[in-house]
Write a protein that holds these residues in place. Structure first.
Motif, mmCIF file in Angstrom:
data_model
loop_
_atom_site.group_PDB
_atom_site.id
_atom_site.type_symbol
_atom_site.label_atom_id
_atom_site.label_comp_id
_atom_site.label_asym_id
_atom_site.label_seq_id
_atom_site.Cartn_x
_atom_site.Cartn_y
_atom_site.Cartn_z
ATOM 1 N N UNK A 1 0.841 -1.200 0.000
ATOM 2 C CA UNK A 1 0.000 0.000 0.000
ATOM 3 C C UNK A 1 0.875 1.249 0.000
ATOM 4 N N UNK A 2 1.949 1.227 0.818
ATOM 5 C CA UNK A 2 2.869 2.376 0.821
ATOM 6 C C UNK A 2 3.452 2.619 -0.566
ATOM 7 N N UNK A 3 3.871 1.555 -1.182
ATOM 8 C CA UNK A 3 4.494 1.694 -2.505
ATOM 9 C C UNK A 3 3.500 2.262 -3.517
ATOM 10 N N UNK A 4 2.294 1.732 -3.495
ATOM 11 C CA UNK A 4 1.282 2.207 -4.449
ATOM 12 C C UNK A 4 0.935 3.669 -4.210
ATOM 13 N N UNK B 1 24.778 1.002 9.941
ATOM 14 C CA UNK B 1 24.331 0.811 8.555
ATOM 15 C C UNK B 1 24.113 -0.660 8.228
ATOM 16 N N UNK B 2 25.070 -1.487 8.636
ATOM 17 C CA UNK B 2 25.025 -2.903 8.249
ATOM 18 C C UNK B 2 24.283 -3.764 9.261
ATOM 19 N N UNK B 3 23.921 -3.183 10.400
ATOM 20 C CA UNK B 3 23.257 -3.970 11.446
ATOM 21 C C UNK B 3 21.740 -3.977 11.295
ATOM 22 N N UNK B 4 21.219 -3.110 10.484
ATOM 23 C CA UNK B 4 19.786 -3.058 10.267
ATOM 24 C C UNK B 4 19.534 -2.236 9.032
ATOM 25 N N UNK B 5 18.286 -2.121 8.664
ATOM 26 C CA UNK B 5 17.949 -1.310 7.494
ATOM 27 C C UNK B 5 16.438 -1.181 7.377
ATOM 28 N N UNK B 6 15.977 -0.079 6.795
ATOM 29 C CA UNK B 6 14.575 0.007 6.420
ATOM 30 C C UNK B 6 14.394 -0.824 5.152
ATOM 31 N N UNK B 7 13.150 -1.206 4.859
ATOM 32 C CA UNK B 7 12.984 -1.972 3.626
ATOM 33 C C UNK B 7 11.583 -2.478 3.416
ATOM 34 N N UNK B 8 11.484 -3.354 2.452
ATOM 35 C CA UNK B 8 10.185 -3.869 2.044
ATOM 36 C C UNK B 8 9.614 -4.861 3.060
#
Lengths: 314, 314, 314, 314
Positions: A181-184, A218-225
């Motif tokens: 929904x966010x993407x759309x 940076x490498x320990x987590x990330x936002x994403x799908x």
């Protein structure tokens, strides 16, 4: 070695009984039971011609970042480079013209920085894309199927969706996920249409804000799908999905115990390539939403991943 | 380490006296005394737009060949790949969904197969492009200047000239060279115009006929450009020159004791990139003479060369 | 490749003119102009028999420390290890008996942790031990002379001198050096006689106190021998000199601009081996001053150094 | 990384249920359920003192062979070495004294040439020595237990048995095996007594006659021990067993489908070390049957094997 290979093959044969029991857990590819290319089949003269029309300003932008031995990476990955001057020790010059040259060697894991995940990178229940069994393809000297050397140039329409704009933040946080929904919604608001065969890239601000300032974070987590985002993208028959993060999927994961499941949805179930650490900030800051995407990855037989630098043209 | 670096810097400082004595043997780049990019400066919106119009059929072709541990290479270059399954020993599956994954690591020299030679690859009298001194830039951990990671995507018009047609042979022989006159004649006969900013590629048939059938012969010699050919190409202000051979220049060399001097002419004196083992047979067999050339090389800081796979679009 | 080698050889030939101009700066070895072994010539049946009598308690102690990817090292040295299970992906077992095996590969610099410096490690004016010219021996694929693979087992009498006792401190400081006079005084006070053919080891407390607690400090400096200490040890015709530091010589150096000159004195001028990061604390704490020393280094052709683990027997 | 490690640990935990089901297939070590050293426990002051008395002539012999990039090895094992001169490009000298130095790096598999097999090298049913589960110990970055870095110096009595003399041939053939009876007979005829704690080495002539003359044949097969030979040697409580072959066990194997089962008997079931490609011809030609054996292997944390060069003293 014939001896060992024969014996090993026999062993493989025996254990395949167990392997085939799992076969029901996968569906053959829509591109055929022998297909190894997945969504790269979507590259077509028509789409390439269409994409070429997106080159309007004549600009070209590298989507790959610069990596070196200090670039953080998913453990135990690392990289080391040496520049050397063979046959020139002590200041020797070569040939009649007093020549000098540098040569370079590397020891590296291929999943560092900007990279493409081939279809043999992540799977479940021992199977990869198109029901290919790890027991059969995952040889120590290189994948016998699904190697990234086989992927034709991924050429087509690229789109970038700015998730920071969608959420009204300079950068998303680790663990912050975006859904179908966010993407759309974001796509609509930003005037982006997602079409079959597209390379869909996201901008989260993660790499721009964290890679240098806090490489460990940076490498320990990330936002994403989220998982449903991956499902929805797959349903659009896109060619590849990428982001300005090291692993596309949100980490920590949306659902406990299911990190990187978006990889399984895209790579294994749908044959859709994943592009990681794409430098999409360059596009967002230039106000671009669609462009021609061209990726020719170096071709080393049997590689699972490859360090890349796709070019956005617009 | 500060300690050693300080001392080393002092040593470098001292030896620079010798270095500067050579400075007269080079001319600063026409792109400025600080320039590191050479002919990559020729990438421009105008040329990119023009080149995009060469995409007429919507075809895309990989100019990189597939390499592996058996690919012959200039000594002591070699390549080794391992595909591994971290944390999965004994058949362990990962996460709640029984995940499996392959990862890959390589030990390789970057001058193998299809490759770009950066401007810090070959020079003379201790100097590289733009009077850059080997003593200053050729650090063991990576070039401090002229690294291929700095090269922007090489995007522009590509042309291919079929030297087998020119000489009326299936493939040129090792040691057989073609001159400026040959190139001009062949280009004219084949309807190819060479323009400023072009990527000029040759087809000699060498790799198509020798790489598999006789790999030792393939790497022990090659047909290629004469010195005056390199000079003439440089005078056309091309962006890059490449061939379907491992080293562009003819080997054994045209002039005794001067092998690879075309590298010096192109790289060092003119800042023009060299593209090796380009799979131009694909273009020739498809009857193509001009195309859009797009190269995004993986960006590893300080690399001298890079394994590549440029894309020809037409 | 014959082609290139021939040309390269010619180039070497030309540049040797410069090389020979330096020849006066070195004296041929006392073991002969063809000697590559230096003080390893001191291994003899008599000394070995004598040394064997030092085994009185039946104890054996490893003088090598354990290293891994986090062990600090002189830049740009590093180490990486992978343990893999070839042909066992997905839990496959091998052969009729359900076998499993681990294999291991490393990428490493050989000058890490406990190491022997071969006679081709450090020199001056382009020359190494026995007037061997870097232009001749320092090939990219391995030393053509002075490789550590040639060294016979270093077997003989070992002695350890406790410099912490001499200075009345738990550990010497970085930059703190000990002279020939210090060594003689300490040896006398501790009842140690230094004889021809001995392996002379020092205990400074440096590794015991700093390696784990402050690895950056450990590798950034060290206590060690002064130049006259190296000269005096060489005059005793010892076989090897070592310490519980990463580089034997004091760092920062005793004399400005002359770090590691003790290496030149021992290796180049006298053919005496250097043993680094020797775990001499084990001996000191056990009250041992003399012992039988046995070193069999792994033999890889053309190596400059080797990671080692000599055994002290007493 | 904490995130991934936690998840991975959970996965390991789950799969351990399967692991424990196999536990009945192994017996804890006689040296205790926590033991990681196996027969290295047999090193004792008494045996070391006894062994030291075998040094009668004062001779020392290296049991390791010289290896390089051309040494044949069990696939996919290989080795590559580079000798480099950091900070000296263009003939720069270092420091006030015009210093020069060589440094060296390698990329190698540790199971090449003369090597020790640690107790984590070969097992069955997913278990290694002392019921240690591959799922627990076989981490990609190094064995968490049974690493060869833990092995104390293997010091004791060595014996060599000449199987060529026993069979009356210059060298045994590939596939030719020797049994417990053969060993006992040969030992008796040659006046060799095998005792608890011994290092038992064989001479088959295989490496002396085949390694150089036919390297492909050398690594494709070998003469060696039968299964009952391994059982019998284990019953003598020896410390290590080695031979002048690359893999000790006969290849092709005595029993179909059971190659290398002697490795399981020695390493996994009995904690007895295996020493491969031992240069025993040196001993046989010198008429030696017993000697003091001293092995200090370089200590890299978590290694499965290590390239070695044990010293025979007599």
């Amino acid at each position: 070695m014939t001896f060992f290979k024969t014996l090993a093959a026999t062993a493989v044969g025996l254990t395949f009984l167990a392997g085939s029991a799992l076969a029901q857990e996968c569906a053959p590819s829509k591109w055929g039971a022998d297909d190894e290319l997945g969504s790269a089949n979507l590259v077509s003269p028509e789409r390439t011609l269409e994409a070429s029309k997106l080159i309007k300003q004549g600009k070209s932008v590298p989507l790959g970042i610069v990596i070196d031995s200090s670039t953080p990476a998913f453990p135990p990955r690392g990289l080391s480079l040496q520049v050397v001057q063979p046959n020139q020790q002590g200041g020797q010059k070569l040939f009649a013209f007093n020549g000098n040259y540098n040569d370079d060697l590397m020891q590296l894991w291929l999943g560092i920085g900007s990279q493409i995940d081939g279809l043999g990178h992540l799977g479940e229940n021992g199977l990869y894309y198109n029901c290919l069994d790890e027991k059969e393809i995952s040889q120590i000297t290189g994948l016998t199927k699904l190697g990234t050397h086989n992927i034709p140039p991924l050429v087509g329409r690229g789109v970038v969706i700015d998730m920071t704009k969608h959420f009204g933040v300079p950068a998303l946080e680790a663990g912050q996920f975006f859904t179908a929904a966010d993407i759309q919604e974001a796509a609509k608001a930003q005037g982006v249409e997602i079409r079959e065969g597209d390379v869909v890239l996201f901008y989260t601000g993660w790499t721009d804000t964290k890679l240098e300032s806090d490489p460990v974070a940076w490498v320990s987590g990330e936002p994403g799908t989220s998982e449903d985002a991956a499902e929805w993208l797959a349903a659009q028959n896109v060619m590849a999905v990428g982001s300005d993060t090291w692993g596309l999927d949100v980490v920590p994961p949306e659902k406990e115990g299911r990190p990187f499941y978006g990889h399984v949805i895209l790579l294994k179930k749908n044959g859709i390539y994943i592009l990681e650490t794409m430098n999409t900030g360059l596009l967002v800051r230039d106000g671009v939403t669609e462009f021609m995407f061209v990726l020719g990855q170096a071709r080393v037989r049997g590689t699972v991943q490859m360090i890349i630098n796709p070019v956005a043209l617009y």
